[in-house]
Scaffold this motif. Structure first.
Motif, PDB file in Angstrom:
ATOM      1  N   ILE A   1       0.839  -1.208   0.000  1.00 40.35           N
ATOM      2  CA  ILE A   1       0.000   0.000   0.000  1.00 40.35           C
ATOM      3  C   ILE A   1       0.872   1.256   0.000  1.00 40.35           C
ATOM      4  O   ILE A   1       1.888   1.318   0.684  1.00 40.35           O
ATOM      5  CB  ILE A   1      -0.928   0.015   1.235  1.00 40.35           C
ATOM      6  CG1 ILE A   1      -2.000  -1.065   1.104  1.00 40.35           C
ATOM      7  CG2 ILE A   1      -1.592   1.383   1.406  1.00 40.35           C
ATOM      8  CD1 ILE A   1      -2.928  -1.161   2.298  1.00 40.35           C
ATOM      9  N   VAL A   2       0.433   2.236  -0.774  1.00 46.83           N
ATOM     10  CA  VAL A   2       0.999   3.582  -0.709  1.00 46.83           C
ATOM     11  C   VAL A   2      -0.068   4.473  -0.071  1.00 46.83           C
ATOM     12  O   VAL A   2      -1.216   4.492  -0.518  1.00 46.83           O
ATOM     13  CB  VAL A   2       1.374   4.126  -2.099  1.00 46.83           C
ATOM     14  CG1 VAL A   2       1.882   5.565  -1.991  1.00 46.83           C
ATOM     15  CG2 VAL A   2       2.412   3.234  -2.758  1.00 46.83           C
ATOM     16  N   PHE A   3       0.301   5.165   0.965  1.00 41.78           N
ATOM     17  CA  PHE A   3      -0.655   5.959   1.726  1.00 41.78           C
ATOM     18  C   PHE A   3      -0.602   7.433   1.338  1.00 41.78           C
ATOM     19  O   PHE A   3       0.432   7.959   0.938  1.00 41.78           O
ATOM     20  CB  PHE A   3      -0.360   5.863   3.226  1.00 41.78           C
ATOM     21  CG  PHE A   3      -0.761   4.568   3.860  1.00 41.78           C
ATOM     22  CD1 PHE A   3      -2.090   4.291   4.142  1.00 41.78           C
ATOM     23  CD2 PHE A   3       0.199   3.616   4.185  1.00 41.78           C
ATOM     24  CE1 PHE A   3      -2.460   3.102   4.733  1.00 41.78           C
ATOM     25  CE2 PHE A   3      -0.159   2.427   4.783  1.00 41.78           C
ATOM     26  CZ  PHE A   3      -1.495   2.156   5.052  1.00 41.78           C
ATOM     27  N   ASN A   4      -1.768   8.103   1.505  1.00 35.24           N
ATOM     28  CA  ASN A   4      -1.813   9.561   1.606  1.00 35.24           C
ATOM     29  C   ASN A   4      -1.946   9.899   3.086  1.00 35.24           C
ATOM     30  O   ASN A   4      -2.358   9.065   3.881  1.00 35.24           O
ATOM     31  CB  ASN A   4      -3.024  10.139   0.870  1.00 35.24           C
ATOM     32  CG  ASN A   4      -3.017   9.848  -0.619  1.00 35.24           C
ATOM     33  OD1 ASN A   4      -4.013   9.387  -1.163  1.00 35.24           O
ATOM     34  ND2 ASN A   4      -1.902  10.105  -1.289  1.00 35.24           N
TER      35      ASN A   4
ATOM     36  N   HIS B   1      -5.901   5.083  -0.005  1.00 35.17           N
ATOM     37  CA  HIS B   1      -5.603   4.743   1.385  1.00 35.17           C
ATOM     38  C   HIS B   1      -5.114   5.989   2.124  1.00 35.17           C
ATOM     39  O   HIS B   1      -4.178   6.659   1.683  1.00 35.17           O
ATOM     40  CB  HIS B   1      -4.527   3.649   1.447  1.00 35.17           C
ATOM     41  CG  HIS B   1      -4.873   2.439   0.637  1.00 35.17           C
ATOM     42  ND1 HIS B   1      -5.700   1.448   1.081  1.00 35.17           N
ATOM     43  CD2 HIS B   1      -4.490   2.079  -0.631  1.00 35.17           C
ATOM     44  CE1 HIS B   1      -5.823   0.509   0.149  1.00 35.17           C
ATOM     45  NE2 HIS B   1      -5.103   0.877  -0.906  1.00 35.17           N
ATOM     46  N   MET B   2      -5.754   6.284   3.248  1.00 29.67           N
ATOM     47  CA  MET B   2      -5.472   7.518   3.963  1.00 29.67           C
ATOM     48  C   MET B   2      -5.055   7.225   5.404  1.00 29.67           C
ATOM     49  O   MET B   2      -5.686   6.439   6.101  1.00 29.67           O
ATOM     50  CB  MET B   2      -6.719   8.400   3.974  1.00 29.67           C
ATOM     51  CG  MET B   2      -6.468   9.841   4.338  1.00 29.67           C
ATOM     52  SD  MET B   2      -5.976  10.854   2.920  1.00 29.67           S
ATOM     53  CE  MET B   2      -7.579  11.270   2.238  1.00 29.67           C
TER      54      MET B   2
ATOM     55  N   ALA C   1     -12.975   6.587   1.547  1.00 27.36           N
ATOM     56  CA  ALA C   1     -11.575   6.170   1.452  1.00 27.36           C
ATOM     57  C   ALA C   1     -11.276   5.069   2.474  1.00 27.36           C
ATOM     58  O   ALA C   1     -11.921   5.000   3.525  1.00 27.36           O
ATOM     59  CB  ALA C   1     -10.651   7.362   1.692  1.00 27.36           C
ATOM     60  N   ASP C   2     -10.307   4.211   2.161  1.00 25.39           N
ATOM     61  CA  ASP C   2      -9.776   3.311   3.191  1.00 25.39           C
ATOM     62  C   ASP C   2      -8.980   4.184   4.147  1.00 25.39           C
ATOM     63  O   ASP C   2      -8.068   4.888   3.739  1.00 25.39           O
ATOM     64  CB  ASP C   2      -8.872   2.261   2.554  1.00 25.39           C
ATOM     65  CG  ASP C   2      -8.137   1.442   3.606  1.00 25.39           C
ATOM     66  OD1 ASP C   2      -8.796   1.033   4.576  1.00 25.39           O
ATOM     67  OD2 ASP C   2      -6.922   1.237   3.454  1.00 25.39           O
ATOM     68  N   SER C   3      -9.356   4.153   5.419  1.00 24.58           N
ATOM     69  CA  SER C   3      -8.787   5.117   6.354  1.00 24.58           C
ATOM     70  C   SER C   3      -8.321   4.414   7.620  1.00 24.58           C
ATOM     71  O   SER C   3      -9.089   3.688   8.257  1.00 24.58           O
ATOM     72  CB  SER C   3      -9.835   6.183   6.689  1.00 24.58           C
ATOM     73  OG  SER C   3      -9.331   7.139   7.578  1.00 24.58           O
ATOM     74  N   VAL C   4      -7.062   4.670   7.982  1.00 24.05           N
ATOM     75  CA  VAL C   4      -6.508   4.107   9.211  1.00 24.05           C
ATOM     76  C   VAL C   4      -5.959   5.228  10.078  1.00 24.05           C
ATOM     77  O   VAL C   4      -5.532   6.266   9.578  1.00 24.05           O
ATOM     78  CB  VAL C   4      -5.388   3.079   8.919  1.00 24.05           C
ATOM     79  CG1 VAL C   4      -5.930   1.884   8.166  1.00 24.05           C
ATOM     80  CG2 VAL C   4      -4.232   3.730   8.164  1.00 24.05           C
ATOM     81  N   HIS C   5      -5.988   4.990  11.373  1.00 18.96           N
ATOM     82  CA  HIS C   5      -5.325   5.900  12.300  1.00 18.96           C
ATOM     83  C   HIS C   5      -3.866   5.481  12.376  1.00 18.96           C
ATOM     84  O   HIS C   5      -3.537   4.296  12.267  1.00 18.96           O
ATOM     85  CB  HIS C   5      -5.993   5.801  13.684  1.00 18.96           C
ATOM     86  CG  HIS C   5      -5.589   6.896  14.617  1.00 18.96           C
ATOM     87  ND1 HIS C   5      -4.374   6.898  15.277  1.00 18.96           N
ATOM     88  CD2 HIS C   5      -6.235   8.023  15.025  1.00 18.96           C
ATOM     89  CE1 HIS C   5      -4.282   7.974  16.035  1.00 18.96           C
ATOM     90  NE2 HIS C   5      -5.415   8.673  15.909  1.00 18.96           N
ATOM     91  N   ILE C   6      -2.993   6.437  12.572  1.00 20.34           N
ATOM     92  CA  ILE C   6      -1.569   6.112  12.599  1.00 20.34           C
ATOM     93  C   ILE C   6      -1.237   5.102  13.692  1.00 20.34           C
ATOM     94  O   ILE C   6      -0.316   4.283  13.539  1.00 20.34           O
ATOM     95  CB  ILE C   6      -0.730   7.400  12.755  1.00 20.34           C
ATOM     96  CG1 ILE C   6       0.755   7.095  12.500  1.00 20.34           C
ATOM     97  CG2 ILE C   6      -0.966   8.059  14.107  1.00 20.34           C
ATOM     98  CD1 ILE C   6       1.605   8.326  12.378  1.00 20.34           C
ATOM     99  N   LEU C   7      -2.025   5.087  14.765  1.00 21.11           N
ATOM    100  CA  LEU C   7      -1.779   4.115  15.833  1.00 21.11           C
ATOM    101  C   LEU C   7      -2.218   2.705  15.437  1.00 21.11           C
ATOM    102  O   LEU C   7      -1.747   1.728  16.015  1.00 21.11           O
ATOM    103  CB  LEU C   7      -2.472   4.548  17.123  1.00 21.11           C
ATOM    104  CG  LEU C   7      -1.928   5.843  17.753  1.00 21.11           C
ATOM    105  CD1 LEU C   7      -2.673   6.163  19.043  1.00 21.11           C
ATOM    106  CD2 LEU C   7      -0.428   5.752  18.021  1.00 21.11           C
ATOM    107  N   ASP C   8      -3.150   2.617  14.438  1.00 19.71           N
ATOM    108  CA  ASP C   8      -3.476   1.280  13.907  1.00 19.71           C
ATOM    109  C   ASP C   8      -2.229   0.648  13.305  1.00 19.71           C
ATOM    110  O   ASP C   8      -2.019  -0.570  13.378  1.00 19.71           O
ATOM    111  CB  ASP C   8      -4.549   1.394  12.813  1.00 19.71           C
ATOM    112  CG  ASP C   8      -5.905   1.794  13.348  1.00 19.71           C
ATOM    113  OD1 ASP C   8      -6.207   1.439  14.495  1.00 19.71           O
ATOM    114  OD2 ASP C   8      -6.656   2.463  12.614  1.00 19.71           O
TER     115      ASP C   8
END
Length: 864
Positions: free
Chosen positions: A729-732, A802-803, A819-826
């Motif tokens: 994955i490449v994230f924004n 992916h965000m 958007a596919d969204s994750v928290h940085i702590l995930d």
């Protein structure tokens, strides 16, 4: 109902007074007729010529004429010209008029007849414009002109090769269509007495132009055979295509457009072999003539004598000009800026000419006023009120055009319109001045001042598109006749040139803010309404739809604080509504706050036993409701890495009440938070929420640091370095708008992601330019439809799908937006994240409160 605080009112007034959102672009404001240039140029660029001519004819009855001879002050004001070359507005207008103008579509609507009679002296553009406007207002109008043709000085002063006569006749036909009576070959003061005309009409418009040419009578032999003034010279050429008595070699004195018209016309006369131009200016650029005319004269063979003045006219035995002696001009103006040429008497030369034409200015022929009843200025023009154009000593007489204060055709038309407005009011017994400004009736300097980067998104000044130049007849061919020299743009040329237009406007906040577009066309319009009606008369939904993201201010060239205005109203709405938000949806916030401050969902913990509490971890509301394991892991990591005991407080910082405008409730609830932190005796509070960071930075007694700037200092868990290197994955990255100004947070987040090994592609709107996620300002419960659109727009900006967010509320918004969204702590406390693990993480309120309780348990457990 209360009154808004003074600072809020002043903020609104500042926006109303200085907002450029309703300001016309410089092209339109510098056009005396205020033609909507931006709009018709845009329509031409889009291939809609019929729409374009419709816009043009809303203001102008001479589009074909003006497309050929207008001095186009609009181009001088063109913002593109500051970076490149101005838009060729006149040629675009001509293209639309020549190809799409149809008399069938002309506006011939008239109001019912008033029984009032108006006489107009002069059939030039000023007189014709006044006649058209007065006729449409139901008055009986008669135009008188001593010439045998339509157009006045425009007809007999502008050569046919620039303005074909059939064009004038075609466009002037609107007078007959409207029922205006036109009496040509009728000279007032000779055929009809001026005093009689005034008595027989209810109002008179004087628009006689400047038909009196000037000759330098200080020169010996100025009255010799072969000496002409420009006005009579051009008039004779216009009416006959010739000039009786002209010789073979012509000298034209003067450096303006009229001089160029004389010189170029002379070349087209039968028998003329050479034409000389004599002007005081030392360079072509300093001549008062337009460069286009100068270049045309050079191409056609006019021989220029720059920086030269006349010294003597020589004559033969028959009294005919046989030569012109000229001398070097050293300076044109004296030390005080007055016209006072100084010449070098030792540097002279002789021109072998037999004809001299003086193009050194023209005056008003006021001979029709035999009794001199009209007040005049020193320059011979008639003295009028600057705005109304009413004669200062004849109340039923109005003056327009060159004999008032105009110098070019479009100015004459504007003055004709102003005179018509005044005459119409006079005939109706209305106040001539009421509600009128020069900005509405003349050219003015617009307030719209935009740096290049604001003009047109994506336009790069380095990538210039050359201005399109209309094709012309070959110079050797065109001097053989008075046929038109310049061709109309082709469709391709017109569209290419029109698309160079930057469409200057300052509604950048409107372009950026979805919310503003739901309620207004421009901030100025909206806040004018607030100031006029009062906030209590306005829908509170407007104020509560502001996301408080400040993106409007970020985009605004003047940095207007619109968020401050909207947020400043909220406390007043709260007061008026008994301490509660007037928005029904905000009842959910009340429930959230009640639970958020209940003992069941709150906890305060000292550092583990045996340690003094030096730090307090404050995770906020959204993160504990989303990922309780991450909350516990962060506290554990801080306890491992920091030199000093780390405790925790699980409680709301009070931001929701502050955002709603509940000032007293915020003080109360923040006071509870302050008391809990004080009770622990810590020096520093570590926050994982950007809203908490903002609140604590403003109100908390203790030092406040962000988790995202602290982690780069203390390091990540050892096993998390490089965990993302195997991800596909490449994230924004979505930066929180509440942390827009915190570059240290932006850098910290990217350090964390980089050290975890995940790949990132930066968004255009990131860091200090980030966009709102749609959650801010408590908008979601107040205006869910708007919030959804804001979320969707932001989520659709992802370039990878992916965000990463570092606010749990932002993360939820990004997922709501698609958007596919994750928290940085995930990522920090989870396994390597890959496309296989993509899933929806959003949950309902019940699950969120369960997570909040689990977060309490996690924090309690880490403190034992």
């Amino acid at each position: 109902m209360g009154v808004l605080p003074k600072e809020v009112m002043e903020n609104m007034k500042d926006i109303v007074d200085n907002c450029m959102g309703d300001s016309n672009p410089a092209c339109q404001s510098s056009c005396p007729m205020h033609t909507d240039i931006k709009e018709y140029v845009r329509l031409v660029g889009e291939g809609d010529g019929e729409g374009a001519i419709g816009v043009i004819r809303e203001k102008l009855f001479l589009p074909k004429t003006l497309g050929r001879v207008c001095a186009h002050p609009c181009e001088a004001g063109c913002r593109r010209g500051d970076e490149d070359k101005p838009i060729s507005v006149a040629n675009i207008k001509r293209y639309a008029a020549d190809n799409f103008d149809n008399p069938v579509n002309w506006d011939l609507n008239k109001k019912p007849a008033t029984g009032k009679k108006v006489a107009v002296i002069g059939a030039g553009p000023a007189g014709a414009q006044a006649a058209i406007d007065l006729s449409k207002n139901g008055h009986e109008v008669t135009i008188y002109d001593k010439l045998p043709v339509y157009g006045g000085m425009m007809r007999v002063g502008i050569p046919a090769y620039r303005l074909p006569r059939n064009i004038i006749d075609e466009e002037y036909s609107i007078l007959e269509m409207l029922g205006v009576s036109v009496k040509l070959n009728t000279e007032i003061g000779k055929d009809i007495d001026f005093e009689t005309l005034k008595k027989e009409n209810d109002a008179v418009i004087i628009a006689v132009g400047r038909q009196a040419g000037r000759i330098d009578r200080s020169l010996k032999n100025h009255d010799a055979q072969g000496v002409y003034d420009a006005a009579e010279y051009l008039k004779e050429i216009s009416l006959t295509n010739g000039s009786e008595g002209v010789g073979k070699r012509v000298a034209v004195i003067g450096g303006g457009d009229v001089a160029m018209d004389c010189a170029r016309s002379s070349l087209r006369l039968q028998g003329v072999e050479e034409v000389y131009s004599v002007c005081l200016e030392p360079s072509y650029e300093e001549m008062t003539s337009s460069m286009h005319e100068v270049k045309g004269a050079i191409a056609e063979g006019v021989k220029f004598n720059l920086a030269m003045g006349t010294n003597e006219i020589l004559i033969d035995d028959n009294g005919r000009v046989k030569g012109l002696e000229i001398k070097e001009c050293i300076s044109i103006f004296d030390d005080e800026g007055r016209f006072n040429p100084t010449c070098n008497e030792d540097n002279k030369k002789m021109l072998d000419v037999d004809t001299v034409v003086f193009a050194i200015g023209q005056g008003v022929d006021s001979g029709f006023d035999k009794k001199e009843t009209l007040a005049k200025r020193k320059n011979g023009t008639f003295e009028t009120d600057e705005l109304t154009k009413q004669s200062v000593n004849n109340e039923n007489v109005f003056v327009a055009g060159d004999c008032a204060s105009a110098f070019i055709v479009i100015e004459a038309m504007a003055e004709g319109r102003s005179a018509a407005i005044s005459a119409d009011r006079f005939l109706k017994g209305e106040d001539l001045m009421s509600g009128r400004t020069t900005e509405e009736e003349a050219a003015y300097k617009t307030k719209l001042e935009l740096p290049t980067e604001y003009l047109s998104e994506g336009w790069d000044a380095a990538e210039k598109v050359e201005r399109v130049i209309a094709k012309e007849l070959d110079p050797t061919e065109r001097i053989k006749s008075f046929d038109e020299t310049e061709f109309t743009f082709t469709k391709e040329q017109a569209e290419k040139e029109a698309n160079r237009c930057l469409q200057c406007t300052c509604k950048l906040c409107m372009k950026e803010c979805i919310m503003l577009n739901d309620f207004t066309d421009c901030p100025k319009t909206l806040f004018e309404e607030y100031l006029e009606k009062g906030y209590a008369a306005m829908d509170p939904k407007i104020s509560y739809s502001c996301n408080a993201c400040s993106q409007c201010t970020l985009k605004c060239p003047k940095d207007f604080d619109m968020k401050g205005a909207f947020m400043g109203m909220r406390p007043e709405y709260i007061k008026d509504n008994g301490g509660k938000s007037p928005m029904k949806g905000h009842s959910a916030i009340e429930v959230h706050q009640y639970l958020g401050y209940s003992k069941f969902f709150n906890t305060t913990n000292k550092a583990p036993e045996g340690e003094k509490t030096k730090y307090v971890f404050f995770p906020g509301c959204s993160l504990p409701s989303y990922n309780p394991e991450a909350v516990g892991n962060v506290l554990g990591h801080l306890q491992d890495k920091l030199d000093g005991g780390v405790g925790s407080v699980l409680k709301c910082c009070g931001k929701p009440t502050k955002a709603l405008g509940q000032k007293e409730k915020f003080k109360e609830r923040f006071g509870e938070v302050q008391a809990e932190i004080d009770r622990l005796g810590a020096d520093t509070v570590i926050v994982a929420c950007q809203s908490c960071l903002a609140v604590f930075s403003e109100y908390l007694k203790q030092n406040v640091v962000s988790l995202w700037t602290l982690l780069p200092e203390i390091g990540l868990p050892d096993e998390k370095y490089g965990i993302g290197k195997g991800s596909d994955i490449v994230f924004n990255i979505h930066d929180s708008c509440s942390a827009r100004e915190r570059s240290d947070l932006h850098d910290g987040i990217r350090w964390i992601i980089d050290n975890m090994g995940y790949k990132v592609e930066e968004l255009e709107n990131s860091r200090e330019k980030t966009r709102c996620c749609g959650f801010g300002g408590m908008v979601v419960p107040a205006n869910p439809d708007l919030a959804g659109r804001v979320m969707k727009r932001r989520a659709e900006e992802t370039t990878t799908g992916h965000m990463i967010s570092y606010c749990a509320a932002c993360r939820e918004s990004m997922e709501n937006g698609g958007a596919d969204s994750v928290h940085i702590l995930d990522l920090l406390f989870g396994e390597t994240y890959t496309k296989e693990k993509v899933n929806n993480r959003n949950m309902g309120p019940v699950k969120q409160w369960m997570n909040r309780y689990k977060s309490k348990q996690e924090l309690d457990k880490k403190s034992k």
